[in-house]
Enzyme design. Structure first.
Site, PDB file in Angstrom:
ATOM      1  N   GLY A   1      -1.427  -1.115  -8.166  1.00  0.00           N
ATOM      2  CA  GLY A   1      -0.743  -2.412  -8.153  1.00  0.00           C
ATOM      3  C   GLY A   1      -0.357  -2.836  -9.568  1.00  0.00           C
ATOM      4  CG  ASP A   2      -3.410  -3.278 -12.177  1.00  0.00           C
ATOM      5  OD1 ASP A   2      -3.276  -4.303 -11.479  1.00  0.00           O
ATOM      6  OD2 ASP A   2      -4.503  -2.700 -12.346  1.00  0.00           O
TER       7      ASP A   2
ATOM      8  N   GLY B   1       0.840  -1.198   0.000  1.00  0.00           N
ATOM      9  CA  GLY B   1       0.000   0.000   0.000  1.00  0.00           C
ATOM     10  C   GLY B   1       0.871   1.242   0.000  1.00  0.00           C
ATOM     11  CB  ALA B   2       0.441   4.482   1.757  1.00  0.00           C
TER      12      ALA B   2
ATOM     13  N   GLY C   1       4.826   1.217   0.253  1.00  0.00           N
ATOM     14  CA  GLY C   1       5.747   0.861  -0.821  1.00  0.00           C
ATOM     15  C   GLY C   1       5.616  -0.588  -1.224  1.00  0.00           C
TER      16      GLY C   1
END
Ligand SMILES: O=P(O)(O)OC[C@@]1(O)O[C@H](CO)[C@@H](O)[C@@H]1O
Length: 323
Positions: free
Chosen positions: A263-264, A234-235, A237
């Site tokens: 994520g992609d 997530g935020a 890294g």
């Protein structure tokens, strides 16, 4: 050539709210946008923006609004012609960047259409450096399909990336280490699903700034799977664990707008970096730079190389121990 597979593509509709979402009330939205989506489509779009060759493979009927959207951005795709319209997935974004997603199951796929898609993938893989198998599977597709595809692709020279969730992820996990996958991209929840690790423990440690338990869980998965593990945090890294070592990368501060597709973009950044034969640390840097750039863009927009803050991503090599 990076070939992506999206068996369950979507038109992503994003609604922007002026304040927090209030369940059970009428909210006057500020704006909406519709974009071609689905995980593999998003990977291809980021690869395309980087000027590298890519083809997105997906089921869609000729004239589907999704294909009109892909034509508008000039993305190369190949389809299996189906009858129903591609699903629409809804995203609601709030001013603080909170992103809520409502994803439909997608249209049932017939055995004949699935065979045609499988054949298209194997044919396209012949000239591919990477084949990325991305996203959920629509009804009618066996959970083991990605694992079966990886076996079909094993004799070819392409490498295989997998980013999925739920039952297809469990099936891939069950087929490991015999399934030929080069990189898998779970989030922390999926990492726990695959290894049986305690999600609460990993989240509590991460909140306290300790990524050791997450790194060790990724090491366990790497050893079990025999492939690189690119886990998104997530935020915070992402981390990369390969047979050679482990790396943790933290992104620069951003103002999150929509995390859809982050994520992609992370996976796209990783794949692009492998084309340059970048070191694992540099692959992770590119992945995290792509992911955080995507989160700062509205809707499902793919980042371009000029959106990346590569130098601001902090990458460190870390020790990992299988648990
Ligand atoms: O339902 P799935 O296949 O798991 O995910 C689909 C999806 O949420 O993934 C992309 C973001 O990663 C979006 O473009 C799309 O709507």
């Amino acid at each position: 050539m990076i070939v992506t597979v999206t068996a369950n593509p979507s038109v992503d509709r994003t609604v922007t709210l002026p304040g927090p979402l209030v369940r059970g009330s009428v909210t006057r939205a500020l704006a909406s946008r519709a974009e071609p989506g689905g995980k593999g489509v998003n990977v291809s779009r980021a690869v395309q923006m980087a000027g590298m060759p890519t083809t997105a493979l997906l089921p869609a009927r000729s004239g589907d609004p999704l294909l009109t959207g892909l034509d508008a951005v000039g993305l190369r795709y190949r389809t299996v012609d189906v009858t129903a319209d591609v699903r629409s997935n809804l995203t609601v974004t709030e001013p603080d960047g909170t992103t809520t997603k409502l994803n439909l199951p997608g249209n049932p796929m017939s055995p004949a259409d699935l065979s045609a898609l499988t054949a298209l993938i194997v044919e396209s893989a012949a000239t591919a450096t990477w084949v990325a198998l991305c996203g959920s599977l629509p009804p009618g597709v066996p959970d083991s399909w990605y694992a079966d595809l990886a076996s079909l692709l094993a004799p070819l020279s392409c490498r295989v990336a997998v980013d999925t969730s739920g039952a297809p992820l469990t099936a891939i996990r069950a087929a490991m280490p015999d399934v030929a996958v080069d990189v898998i991209k779970p989030n922390v929840e999926e990492l726990c699903e695959m290894t049986g690790a305690d999600l609460d423990l990993l989240e509590r440690s991460a909140d306290a700034g300790d990524f050791g338990p997450t790194l060790d869980t990724a090491r366990s998965l790497q050893q079990l799977a025999g492939c690189a593990v690119l886990a998104t945090l997530g935020a915070a890294g992402a981390l990369l664990v390969t047979a050679e070592g482990g790396w943790l990368a933290t992104p620069p501060p951003i103002v999150p707008v929509s995390t859809v597709g982050a994520g992609d973009a992370t996976l796209a950044g990783y794949l692009l970096a492998t084309l340059d034969e970048a070191t694992p640390a540099e692959r992770l840097r590119r992945a995290v730079a792509y992911g955080s750039a995507a989160a700062a863009l509205a809707g499902t927009q793919p980042p371009t190389p000029s959106d990346l803050a590569l130098a601001a991503v902090h990458v460190s090599e870390v020790a990992t121990h299988a648990v």
